[in-house]
Design an enzyme around this catalytic site. Structure first.
Site, PDB file in Angstrom:
ATOM      1  N   CYS A   1       0.632   6.560  19.261  1.00  0.00           N
ATOM      2  CA  CYS A   1       0.684   6.444  20.539  1.00  0.00           C
ATOM      3  C   CYS A   1       1.907   6.934  21.265  1.00  0.00           C
ATOM      4  CB  CYS A   1      -0.060   5.326  21.131  1.00  0.00           C
ATOM      5  SG  CYS A   1      -0.398   5.129  23.072  1.00  0.00           S
TER       6      CYS A   1
ATOM      7  N   CYS B   1       2.306   4.864  24.716  1.00  0.00           N
ATOM      8  CA  CYS B   1       2.540   3.480  24.548  1.00  0.00           C
ATOM      9  C   CYS B   1       4.228   3.192  24.025  1.00  0.00           C
ATOM     10  CB  CYS B   1       1.950   2.988  23.080  1.00  0.00           C
ATOM     11  SG  CYS B   1      -0.101   3.220  23.569  1.00  0.00           S
TER      12      CYS B   1
ATOM     13  N   VAL C   1      -0.212  -8.554  38.854  1.00  0.00           N
ATOM     14  CA  VAL C   1       0.650  -8.764  37.780  1.00  0.00           C
ATOM     15  C   VAL C   1       0.327  -9.866  36.961  1.00  0.00           C
ATOM     16  CG1 VAL C   1       2.758  -7.991  38.803  1.00  0.00           C
ATOM     17  CG2 VAL C   1       2.065 -10.473  39.071  1.00  0.00           C
ATOM     18  N   GLY C   2      -1.061 -10.532  37.181  1.00  0.00           N
ATOM     19  CA  GLY C   2      -1.550 -11.642  36.211  1.00  0.00           C
ATOM     20  C   GLY C   2      -1.332 -12.897  36.727  1.00  0.00           C
ATOM     21  N   LYS C   3      -1.284 -13.025  38.030  1.00  0.00           N
ATOM     22  CA  LYS C   3      -0.716 -14.255  38.685  1.00  0.00           C
ATOM     23  C   LYS C   3      -1.896 -15.266  38.567  1.00  0.00           C
ATOM     24  CE  LYS C   3      -0.361 -13.753  43.012  1.00  0.00           C
ATOM     25  NZ  LYS C   3      -1.840 -14.210  43.296  1.00  0.00           N
TER      26      LYS C   3
ATOM     27  N   ASN D   1       4.202 -10.409  32.148  1.00  0.00           N
ATOM     28  CA  ASN D   1       2.938 -10.060  31.677  1.00  0.00           C
ATOM     29  C   ASN D   1       2.880  -8.466  31.209  1.00  0.00           C
ATOM     30  OD1 ASN D   1       1.315 -12.497  31.453  1.00  0.00           O
ATOM     31  ND2 ASN D   1       1.120 -12.370  33.785  1.00  0.00           N
TER      32      ASN D   1
ATOM     33  N   ASP E   1      -5.206 -17.449  48.018  1.00  0.00           N
ATOM     34  CA  ASP E   1      -5.286 -16.005  48.093  1.00  0.00           C
ATOM     35  C   ASP E   1      -6.645 -15.604  48.582  1.00  0.00           C
ATOM     36  OD1 ASP E   1      -5.503 -13.098  47.656  1.00  0.00           O
ATOM     37  OD2 ASP E   1      -4.570 -13.329  45.682  1.00  0.00           O
TER      38      ASP E   1
END
Length: 341
Positions: A283, A286, A37-39, A272, A63
């Protein structure tokens, strides 16, 4: 659970992490969330922003995937090292699955096999490892001990994906159990074990069982001390990172409930990978995805009205390297303004 140190009166909460920069008492920041998730990007970016307002910042990854090295394009290890291009921001990567063997080895030459050649070494390890999470507990305690001595002004943890994130909160209990079992072993068999160990050359570093117990006790005190700081909203906060999808939102809610039960402050959520297709976008995929994301964003806003919710856009390229991280980090402080839908 929102921090009274941050929220006052009926003020509407800014959709930024500026409040973390303004909170000068803050010492520990945990960044956690589901995998993917973009941690790590968020924790690196937050560290960059904190380095602008603090004397010294340490970023630690617990991690096992060790993404900090990838994010900054620089190799990090278990010793704190300055990040290229910064004079007050350091990073280190530790493996919380590290073994209790390191403790028994006391940093000696036989760290890989501290019990090598000892008939009853296996028994001690079996005893230690019979307590769930004891190896992680010892490893984490050693890290906290090191961090305490390094005296950084603020420390950011890029944690392992949810599920393992909050395990550190159980460590004092785990260590007490381990200590209890080893104390029992020592009182029952201590003299015999020490004499057998002595005959076989002893434990690495010339230690005996009492020294190991004493070392564990000091680690338990350290982690107990730090645990008390974790429950102080002036000193510690937890930033939740998620994406606008059902599973991620579910994990975030579970994590917030758990943090609340442990009395750990959390009042910031970073969402995020949000899509913002323009009015004239052709799109269809999208637009469909944006519709789904809006549904979960609305749920997040309803559930967490007393949180700072930061909305971050889906980017066309990976956020890797100092320049891209700095650009991303600016959006954590200055809210991203999407095109008109």
């Amino acid at each position: 659970m929102s921090s009274t140190a941050i929220v006052s009166g009926d003020e509407s909460l800014e959709p930024t992490l500026q409040n973390l920069l303004d909170q000068k008492t803050l010492r520990w920041v945990f960044v956690g969330g589901k995998g993917g998730v973009g941690k790590t990007t968020t924790s690196c970016s937050l560290a960059i922003q904190l380095a602008k307002v603090r004397k010294s910042v340490l970023l630690i990854s617990t991690d096992p995937a060790h993404n900090l090295s990838d994010a900054f394009g620089q190799k990090f290890g278990k010793e704190a090292r300055l990040i290229d291009g910064f004079d007050n921001l350091s990073a280190m990567e530790i493996d919380p699955n590290g073994s209790i063997q390191d403790l028994l080895a006391a940093g000696g030459d036989q760290a890989d096999d501290p019990m090598g050649g000892l008939g009853l070494g296996g028994m001690m390890q079996d005893l230690a490892f019979s307590i769930p999470g004891v190896d992680e507990a010892m490893s984490f305690a050693e890290v906290l001990k090191q961090v305490k001595s390094l005296s950084y002004e603020v420390i950011i943890f890029d944690t392992a994906p949810t599920g393992h994130t909050l395990r550190f909160l159980q460590f004092p209990t785990v260590l007490e159990k381990a200590l209890g079992k080893l104390s029992q072993l020592s009182s029952q068999f201590g003299p015999m074990l020490n004499s057998v160990l002595g005959a076989r050359g002893g434990l690495p570093g010339g230690q005996n069982l009492d020294e190991i117990l004493s070392k564990m006790e000091s680690l338990r005190e350290t982690i107990g001390e730090v645990n008390a700081q974790f429950k102080d909203a002036d000193l510690t906060t937890f930033v939740c990172v998620c994406i606008a999808e059902f599973l991620s939102l579910y994990e975030t809610e579970r994590m917030i409930q758990e943090l609340t039960s442990y009395q750990i402050d959390t009042h910031c959520i970073v969402v995020n990978q949000l899509l913002f297709p323009g009015k004239d976008s052709s799109c269809e995929q999208c637009k469909a995805r944006r519709k789904m994301q809006k549904k979960y964003l609305n749920e997040i806003e309803e559930l967490y009205e007393d949180f700072n919710v930061v909305r971050m856009p889906m980017l066309v390229e990976e956020v890797r390297g100092k320049e891209k991280l700095e650009k991303f980090s600016n959006m954590l402080i200055n809210p991203y303004i999407p095109p008109q839908e």
